[in-house]
Design a protein around this motif. Sequence first.
Motif, PDB file in Angstrom:
ATOM      1  N   GLN A  70     -10.985   0.779   6.062  1.00  0.00           N
ATOM      2  CA  GLN A  70     -10.432  -0.513   6.472  1.00  0.00           C
ATOM      3  C   GLN A  70      -8.979  -0.644   5.999  1.00  0.00           C
ATOM      4  OE1 GLN A  70     -11.502  -3.100   8.381  1.00  0.00           O
ATOM      5  NE2 GLN A  70     -13.184  -1.743   8.977  1.00  0.00           N
ATOM      6  N   GLN A  71      -8.702  -0.143   4.812  1.00  0.00           N
ATOM      7  CA  GLN A  71      -7.335  -0.162   4.312  1.00  0.00           C
ATOM      8  C   GLN A  71      -6.458   0.754   5.158  1.00  0.00           C
ATOM      9  OE1 GLN A  71      -6.438  -2.366   2.453  1.00  0.00           O
ATOM     10  NE2 GLN A  71      -7.372  -2.504   0.441  1.00  0.00           N
ATOM     11  N   ALA A  72      -7.002   1.894   5.574  1.00  0.00           N
ATOM     12  CA  ALA A  72      -6.240   2.794   6.455  1.00  0.00           C
ATOM     13  C   ALA A  72      -5.935   2.097   7.763  1.00  0.00           C
ATOM     14  CB  ALA A  72      -7.039   4.073   6.709  1.00  0.00           C
ATOM     15  N   LYS A  73      -6.880   1.333   8.259  1.00  0.00           N
ATOM     16  CA  LYS A  73      -6.654   0.580   9.496  1.00  0.00           C
ATOM     17  C   LYS A  73      -5.574  -0.476   9.283  1.00  0.00           C
ATOM     18  CE  LYS A  73      -9.071  -1.985  13.127  1.00  0.00           C
ATOM     19  NZ  LYS A  73     -10.375  -2.514  13.592  1.00  0.00           N
ATOM     20  N   ALA A  74      -5.578  -1.121   8.136  1.00  0.00           N
ATOM     21  CA  ALA A  74      -4.548  -2.111   7.836  1.00  0.00           C
ATOM     22  C   ALA A  74      -3.165  -1.478   7.782  1.00  0.00           C
ATOM     23  CB  ALA A  74      -4.862  -2.804   6.497  1.00  0.00           C
ATOM     24  N   LEU A  75      -3.116  -0.219   7.357  1.00  0.00           N
ATOM     25  CA  LEU A  75      -1.868   0.522   7.318  1.00  0.00           C
ATOM     26  C   LEU A  75      -1.505   1.075   8.685  1.00  0.00           C
ATOM     27  CD1 LEU A  75      -2.288   2.499   3.988  1.00  0.00           C
ATOM     28  CD2 LEU A  75      -0.532   0.799   4.451  1.00  0.00           C
TER      29      LEU A  75
ATOM     30  N   PHE B 186       0.823  -1.205   0.000  1.00  0.00           N
ATOM     31  CA  PHE B 186       0.000   0.000   0.000  1.00  0.00           C
ATOM     32  C   PHE B 186       0.858   1.256   0.000  1.00  0.00           C
ATOM     33  CE2 PHE B 186      -3.033  -2.883   2.396  1.00  0.00           C
ATOM     34  CZ  PHE B 186      -3.778  -3.172   1.270  1.00  0.00           C
ATOM     35  N   PHE B 187       1.845   1.311   0.893  1.00  0.00           N
ATOM     36  CA  PHE B 187       2.648   2.514   0.999  1.00  0.00           C
ATOM     37  C   PHE B 187       3.461   2.749  -0.266  1.00  0.00           C
ATOM     38  CE2 PHE B 187       2.479   5.336   4.360  1.00  0.00           C
ATOM     39  CZ  PHE B 187       2.114   4.691   5.526  1.00  0.00           C
ATOM     40  N   ARG B 188       3.856   1.675  -0.920  1.00  0.00           N
ATOM     41  CA  ARG B 188       4.623   1.843  -2.155  1.00  0.00           C
ATOM     42  C   ARG B 188       3.775   2.511  -3.218  1.00  0.00           C
ATOM     43  NH1 ARG B 188       8.079  -3.279  -1.980  1.00  0.00           N
ATOM     44  NH2 ARG B 188       6.448  -4.307  -3.135  1.00  0.00           N
ATOM     45  N   LYS B 189       2.462   2.306  -3.136  1.00  0.00           N
ATOM     46  CA  LYS B 189       1.567   2.869  -4.141  1.00  0.00           C
ATOM     47  C   LYS B 189       1.232   4.330  -3.879  1.00  0.00           C
ATOM     48  CE  LYS B 189      -0.986  -1.446  -5.087  1.00  0.00           C
ATOM     49  NZ  LYS B 189      -2.325  -2.074  -4.993  1.00  0.00           N
TER      50      LYS B 189
ATOM     51  N   ARG C 287       1.424  12.923  -0.073  1.00  0.00           N
ATOM     52  CA  ARG C 287       0.174  13.683   0.053  1.00  0.00           C
ATOM     53  C   ARG C 287      -1.016  12.752   0.181  1.00  0.00           C
ATOM     54  NH1 ARG C 287      -0.839  18.521   1.792  1.00  0.00           N
ATOM     55  NH2 ARG C 287       0.047  19.792   0.153  1.00  0.00           N
ATOM     56  N   GLU C 288      -1.003  11.650  -0.560  1.00  0.00           N
ATOM     57  CA  GLU C 288      -2.108  10.695  -0.455  1.00  0.00           C
ATOM     58  C   GLU C 288      -2.162  10.055   0.929  1.00  0.00           C
ATOM     59  OE1 GLU C 288      -2.314   9.473  -5.194  1.00  0.00           O
ATOM     60  OE2 GLU C 288      -1.035   8.355  -3.819  1.00  0.00           O
ATOM     61  N   VAL C 289      -0.994   9.788   1.514  1.00  0.00           N
ATOM     62  CA  VAL C 289      -0.953   9.257   2.874  1.00  0.00           C
ATOM     63  C   VAL C 289      -1.537  10.282   3.848  1.00  0.00           C
ATOM     64  CG1 VAL C 289       0.558   8.518   4.767  1.00  0.00           C
ATOM     65  CG2 VAL C 289       0.997   7.722   2.442  1.00  0.00           C
ATOM     66  N   GLU C 290      -1.213  11.545   3.659  1.00  0.00           N
ATOM     67  CA  GLU C 290      -1.750  12.618   4.514  1.00  0.00           C
ATOM     68  C   GLU C 290      -3.270  12.653   4.439  1.00  0.00           C
ATOM     69  OE1 GLU C 290       1.330  16.271   4.726  1.00  0.00           O
ATOM     70  OE2 GLU C 290       0.370  15.979   2.804  1.00  0.00           O
ATOM     71  N   VAL C 291      -3.803  12.632   3.215  1.00  0.00           N
ATOM     72  CA  VAL C 291      -5.252  12.686   3.030  1.00  0.00           C
ATOM     73  C   VAL C 291      -5.914  11.468   3.673  1.00  0.00           C
ATOM     74  CG1 VAL C 291      -7.105  12.597   1.320  1.00  0.00           C
ATOM     75  CG2 VAL C 291      -5.139  14.088   0.936  1.00  0.00           C
ATOM     76  N   LEU C 292      -5.334  10.298   3.451  1.00  0.00           N
ATOM     77  CA  LEU C 292      -5.902   9.076   4.014  1.00  0.00           C
ATOM     78  C   LEU C 292      -5.890   9.108   5.534  1.00  0.00           C
ATOM     79  CD1 LEU C 292      -7.087   6.290   3.596  1.00  0.00           C
ATOM     80  CD2 LEU C 292      -4.767   5.370   3.382  1.00  0.00           C
TER      81      LEU C 292
END
Length: 209
Positions: free
Chosen positions: A201-206, A145-148, A152-157
């Motif tokens: 749910q993906q944010a929780k997985a991260l 996930f993080f590689r993708k 900025r996308e991590v910040e928004v998520l």
Amino acid sequence: MVQVLIADNHPVVRHGIRSTLEQHPSFHIMGDVGTTSELFHTLGKKQPDVLVMEMDIPEINGIAALRKLKQDHPNVKVLIYSGQSEDVYALSTIRSGASGYLSKAADLSYLADAVLKVSEGGMFITNELAQRLAFDEGTQKPRRFFRKLSTREVEVLKMLASGKRNKEVAQGLNLNEKTVSTYKARLMKKLNVDNMVDLLQQAKALELY
């Protein structure tokens, strides 16, 4: 004027950080401390906008100190910096409430940018660090996930995962709402989901919240 407090047990390091940030017209250094007891004593009397804290500050483990700080002083934004392994500690500090993580090995030019971004409600990690966060803590298992995702996308998520609405995300990251909607669409595409429940749910997985 952004009020900044520095927490590090090395006087030379504190002086270096102070000198660097004092060159920026937007910052006022309200003080510096060398231990967690001094830190919490100071916070009991006056609170900064941003705390720049070394993770290995004496007395209380950095992660534990961060959790206590966010519990007792939730409005204080924290930028953690450390010489410890980024792969191991960066995600842990963000998960524990830090608004950013900066390695002591990073270019000095990042420091002012990081403090400013954190003060504005954003999350700071370097693009290099985002790539290293593509590995699980201690296991070197790829975090696809993080590689993708871009920084900025991590910040928004992260902000969406914390319950922020589009308008609040836009204000926190200095974007307009249409741009936030675009980021949400990108996130759903990259994480292969088609609704907000699955996205969170993906944010929780991260482990972003």
